[in-house]
Structure formats: structure tokens, C-alpha cells
Enzyme design. Sequence first.
Site, PDB file in Angstrom:
ATOM      1  N   SER A  60       0.864   3.788  -3.163  1.00 26.05           N
ATOM      2  CA  SER A  60       0.584   4.594  -3.415  1.00 26.05           C
ATOM      3  C   SER A  60       1.737   5.448  -4.137  1.00 26.05           C
ATOM      4  O   SER A  60       1.578   6.783  -4.506  1.00 26.05           O
ATOM      5  CB  SER A  60       0.076   5.418  -1.813  1.00 26.05           C
ATOM      6  OG  SER A  60       1.332   5.044  -1.036  1.00 26.05           O
ATOM      7  N   LYS A  61       3.228   5.420  -3.081  1.00 21.19           N
ATOM      8  CA  LYS A  61       3.811   6.841  -2.937  1.00 21.19           C
ATOM      9  C   LYS A  61       4.552   6.444  -4.744  1.00 21.19           C
ATOM     10  O   LYS A  61       4.967   7.913  -5.185  1.00 21.19           O
ATOM     11  CB  LYS A  61       5.124   5.918  -2.188  1.00 21.19           C
ATOM     12  CG  LYS A  61       4.868   6.666  -0.940  1.00 21.19           C
ATOM     13  CD  LYS A  61       4.724   7.910  -0.223  1.00 21.19           C
ATOM     14  CE  LYS A  61       5.997   8.759   0.088  1.00 21.19           C
ATOM     15  NZ  LYS A  61       5.784   9.965   0.196  1.00 21.19           N
ATOM     16  N   ALA A  81       0.499  -1.391   0.068  1.00 19.90           N
ATOM     17  CA  ALA A  81       0.172  -0.512  -0.121  1.00 19.90           C
ATOM     18  C   ALA A  81       0.750   1.520   0.160  1.00 19.90           C
ATOM     19  O   ALA A  81       0.613   1.877  -0.777  1.00 19.90           O
ATOM     20  CB  ALA A  81      -0.759  -0.273   1.444  1.00 19.90           C
ATOM     21  N   TYR A  82       1.891   1.347   0.536  1.00 20.88           N
ATOM     22  CA  TYR A  82       2.631   2.375   0.990  1.00 20.88           C
ATOM     23  C   TYR A  82       3.795   2.185   0.212  1.00 20.88           C
ATOM     24  O   TYR A  82       3.491   3.497  -0.949  1.00 20.88           O
ATOM     25  CB  TYR A  82       3.330   2.155   1.959  1.00 20.88           C
ATOM     26  CG  TYR A  82       4.333   3.162   2.264  1.00 20.88           C
ATOM     27  CD1 TYR A  82       4.234   4.733   2.810  1.00 20.88           C
ATOM     28  CD2 TYR A  82       5.873   2.884   1.979  1.00 20.88           C
ATOM     29  CE1 TYR A  82       5.215   5.500   3.084  1.00 20.88           C
ATOM     30  CE2 TYR A  82       6.979   4.220   2.609  1.00 20.88           C
ATOM     31  CZ  TYR A  82       6.772   4.915   2.700  1.00 20.88           C
ATOM     32  OH  TYR A  82       7.576   6.313   3.010  1.00 20.88           O
ATOM     33  N   SER A  83       4.392   1.831  -0.792  1.00 23.85           N
ATOM     34  CA  SER A  83       5.338   1.879  -2.171  1.00 23.85           C
ATOM     35  C   SER A  83       4.642   1.956  -3.673  1.00 23.85           C
ATOM     36  O   SER A  83       4.484   2.681  -4.288  1.00 23.85           O
ATOM     37  CB  SER A  83       5.866   0.749  -2.550  1.00 23.85           C
ATOM     38  OG  SER A  83       6.641   0.862  -1.561  1.00 23.85           O
TER      39      SER A  83
END
Length: 686
Positions: free
Chosen positions: A579-580, A575-577
Site C-alpha cells: 500500500s505504501k 499489506a503495509y509495503s
Amino acid sequence: MKSRWSDKEARGLEGLDILVHTSRLIGMDTRLVIWGGGNSSVKVKGIDHAGRPIRILYVKGSGSDMKTITHKQFTPLRLDDLLPLIKREAMTDDEMVAYQSKCVLEPGAPKPSIETLLHAFLPPTHIYHTHADAICALTDTPNNTEIIKEVYGKDVAVIPYFRPGFLLSKRTGEAFENNPRLRAIILDKHGLITWGESAKAAYLETIRMIAEAERYIARHKRRSRMPSVRSSSSKETRYAVASAVAPTLRGEISRGKRMVLLYDDDPEFLRFVNHSKAKSLSQIGPFTPDHLMHTKPWPLFLEVNSSDRPNPDKIAATFPKSLAGYRERYVRYFNRHKTPGVTMLDPNPRVILIPGIGVFTTGKDRRACRIARDIYLHTVGVIQDSAAMSSYVSLSPRELCDFEYWPMENFKLTLLPPEKELSRRIALVTGAAGGIGKAIAERLAAEGAMVVLTDIDLEKTRAVAEAINQKAGEANAAAVKMDVTSESSVKRAYEEAVRAYGGLDILVSNAGIAKSSPVDRLSLSDWDRSIAVNATGHFLVCREAIRIFKEQGLGGNIVVIATKNVLAPGKDFGAYSASKAAQAQLSRILAIEGAEDHIRVNMVNPDGVFQESGLWSKEIREERAKAHGIPIEKLEDFYAQRNLLKTKIYPADVAEAVLFFASDRSSKTTGAILPVDGGVREAFPR
Ligand code: ZN
């Protein structure tokens, strides 16, 4: 006007001590003196460096402010060397300043006030000179001699207008000599001088003189009420219009050098700008020439059709022509009245009046805007008071120009600290309540930028902004609540920022969240939340910034805090990677789209910045430690060990990279990535 005197506070104080105390009492009331105006002195017996008994005149040093004045800001002078000068016929400013400097008793003492001789030539021990609103309201009328006589009788002398210097001092000294029964001296278009054998007597006389003027003005005001041609818009409309027009105003006014703007809708301002005669009254001139340096000879009055509801598009469309007209008038004024050999100062207005909306002040920083605002607030009061008694008059354009370009006045500008790399720039930082965002805000502010700190946690953000302001001694940082995931919250925050500073030069898109979980166990809400903050939030803050940049037409600068993960993703960080990565890809698009408007967009890729980090919550630390198969207490070392330099990354390291992109040091770079990760081979940009 009420006395602030307290026998208890003044007990035991004498000489320079009581002078400092009383000067501060005077400085506390902006109706007496404002932003560096006025001065004060005391005459005492002392001994010089060789032990000889002498009389010392302590007078306020040039460029200091009475409300905060300290002992060191008063200059001690040898009084008996100054006194014989009254017999001279004339002295140029340079001769006078050179002579005064030879009378200074302490090496390193501040340059004595240009009104030093005025204090020397008046025999009483304690002398206070103020630029009181009420006194200037009396003098700034065509029939001021009669009015002053009506208020005070015969025991107050009026000295015609002279620019401060030898002649004004000589005339003042002579007026006292001719009538030792005088209770005070009024300087035309300038202010008041009062005295006493004790500081208390001199102070109370100042207050009494002003209170009498105020009572007289109040009686006349009751009789003449001034008509308003329009009513003010609601606060909501005023704010919306001010926010909508500010970037255009700032852009137009910043074509030479960048300026900062401050919006204000004080009821006094609104009453004035809505007044039927506001336009003509505002164009007459300052109430005392001391204000010229901060407000220019006149404000720009923006004509808005009185029958219309205020329309931001119309105001923005009218502004360039009005501004051009203002500048032309200023250039004409300068060319007609200049002394040969002087260069023209900035021809832009410092005060912009908009009927129905309020006032914008302009300056190189927020302090300059606040000074212009405070002074103009008093100016609208004096103008209306004079108009109520008789009519308002100011100095002639020649006298104004003579004062505005007076080398002694411009000397004060040289006392200001030099501008810094990011002076005149306005930056907005998201996620600024702690960690990287806080470090960035501090770094940009240290380089002179005005910084709007935004975060969902307003309390914490306020504390950070307050600490920055404490350090700088100025209100250059502001805290604004912003939830980057909410379109309306983002819009409101930008509107607030624009009312406080006028526009935007730098956006640092830093707010972000992290969630660690393998994809098969990742909940939809965690996925959505990551996209909302890291991708959509980035879109919303960039979109609003770009709109402002385009309205200003001054280019723009977006610095994006991305992550090493964009180039080298790690497991359990979907989710982090993802969205970033969306954030990073949008940033590249923005670099492409923004280029024609000189909007640069660059990315900083940090890795494993733990200090004070909101992103590295306890939960995320546990999750990442698990993903890497190490104990949680080894996590920071693990991140340090995996980079080539084997080093820990701190928020200050990231802030340094942001400063590079935010400044003109990188003016030829856009669409770039600068890793701040200690060197991670897989994350090399390529
Ligand atoms: Zn003065």
C-alpha cells in the site's frame, strides 16, 4: 453599556496600579476600544532619579492593547516639562516626539502615545480616551453638533477633526480651560475623553456618557428599520459557497504577496450585507481613522445578482474584475492624496463583503484577519446606527490618506515581529494527533506557517493544536476531524480548513497504518484496510489539495511521508509495503502531473520512528519483533543497529526533512525521495 467596576477588586489600588486595572476594564469591552485603540493616563507625585520631588504622567505606550496592558507598557513622563507646550502655536510630529522622548523618566520605557500631550494638557488626575462605537455613531453624522447637544446638553465640548498630535492636544486642553464645568470632550470622527479625580469617577463617567448615547441611538433605531433586499442562504449553503470561492479569492489577492483569508457569517454581518444600501454605505469610510491600518479605507463589496441563489462559479468569475476595480480605486486615491515621497502600501482589500454569504477578511496571518474581522463587525454597527439617526459620514479621502500614510501610524508596523520562513503559508497535515504528524505540525508552525491538523482522533488533535497556539500566542493552528478513507470526510475537512485560512499551500500526507503478517495468514480485511488508509487515503487528500492549488494558481507543495519499505521491503509486511508502494508511485505521478501548475511533490522515507508513534502499536511491535526473530524490548535497538549511522530516528528528524521540502529551500526539487533512516544500504534511492 454596563459598568464593570467593582470596589472590591479596586480596593487598595492607586496610581499606576489603578491605571492598569481600569485600563484593562475598558479594554475588556470591544464597544469601547478595540485592538490597540484608545489610551489612558494618571498623574501622580513622585521623585526623580536625583531624589527631587516631581509630578509624573503615566500614559499608555504606543502599540499596546488596553485589554492586556501591563505596568511596563505605560510610559512615565515629567509632567512639568510637558505643560508649557500648550502655549506654543504649532509643533510638527517630529518635534513633539523628540520633545516627549526627553521627558521620559525611565530609559527603556515604551515610546509614549502620540496622544500624550492631550493627557498632559487636561488637568484632572485620571484621563480615559476611548474610540467608543456609540460616540463615533454620533460624530459620524452630518449634523453631529446638534445631535451631541441633544444628547448631552452644553457640558460636552466637540473638537473638530484633527489628526492626533500637537494641535488636537492643544485644542482639547484649551476647550477644558475655557469651560472647567465640562463633563467630557468628544473628538469628531474619533472618540471620547473623560476624566475624574478618582479612577472610579473617570471610568463611571465613560460608561455613563456611552450609555446615554446608546439610549439615544436605540430610540432612533426603533423608528427607522432598514430594509433587506435579500435573505441569507442557509448556513449549509453559505458554508459551501464560502469554501468553494475562498481559494479563488485568495489566489487573486495573493498575486503580490500571499495572504490569509478568514470567513465569517456573524448575523450582524449578514444583516448588513443583505441590506439594500449595503454597497453605498460600505464605501463611505471607517468610523475612526485608527482602523485604517487594519481595514483599509473601504471594503470590497462583491455584487451578486440579488434574484439569484448564490452561485460559487459566478462569484469566483466576478471576483477578478471587482478586485481590479478596487485596486484601481485605491491607486487613484493614493496618487491624488499622497504626500510626496511616500511609497504605496498593498492596494488589496482587507474586508470583502458578499451579499447572502457574509464576509471574508484578509491579512498576512490569522491574527490580522481576526483584527480586521472584529473591527469591521463594529463598523457595520456604527454605520447602521449613524444611518438610523441621520446619515453616515466619514472623513474625506484626503484625510483618510493623510492618516493611512502617517509615519506615526506606520511606526506601529515596525513593532511587529519580523516574518518567518513559512509566514503567510497554510499547511494541512494528516495523522497529526501524535508521533511524526504532531512533530511536523509543530515544526511548520514554529517557522510561521498556519497549520490545519487533521486526524480521526479529534480530541487528541485539538490538544496538539491548542499546545501549538499556546506557544505561539496566536490561533495559527486548527484541529479538524478527518478520516482519510472517507471521500466526504476529506472534503468536509478541507472545506473547514479553507473557511478558516482561505486556501492551502502545503499538504503533508502523513496518515498511515501498519499491519504485520505473512501473506498466507493476512486477512482480506487487513489488506483492504491498509490499501484504504495508505493508498486510497493518500489519493483522496492529494486530489482535494491539488484542486485547491489549481483554483488558487499559486503553485503548491505536497510532502509525502512514505517509508524505507518502499525501496527495501521486509518480510511479513506485505499489506503495509504494497500500500505504501502505491502511495509512492502515485506521488511520482502527481509530481509529473503537477509540475505545469508549479505543484511540487516529494517524499520522505523514514525508518523505525517509535517515539509517540500511533503506527507502532503494541501489536505491531510484537509482530515486527517476531518477523525479525528478536525479543520485543530489543526492537528499537535492532532498528538503530541495522542502519549505517547506528542511530535512532525521531519524529523531529522527519519533521526537519519535511520542512526542507515544504519550504522554498527545495524550490527546484520535485519527485525526489529523502531517506531519514540513518542510512540503510538497500534503501538508497536509485
Ligand atoms: Zn484616539
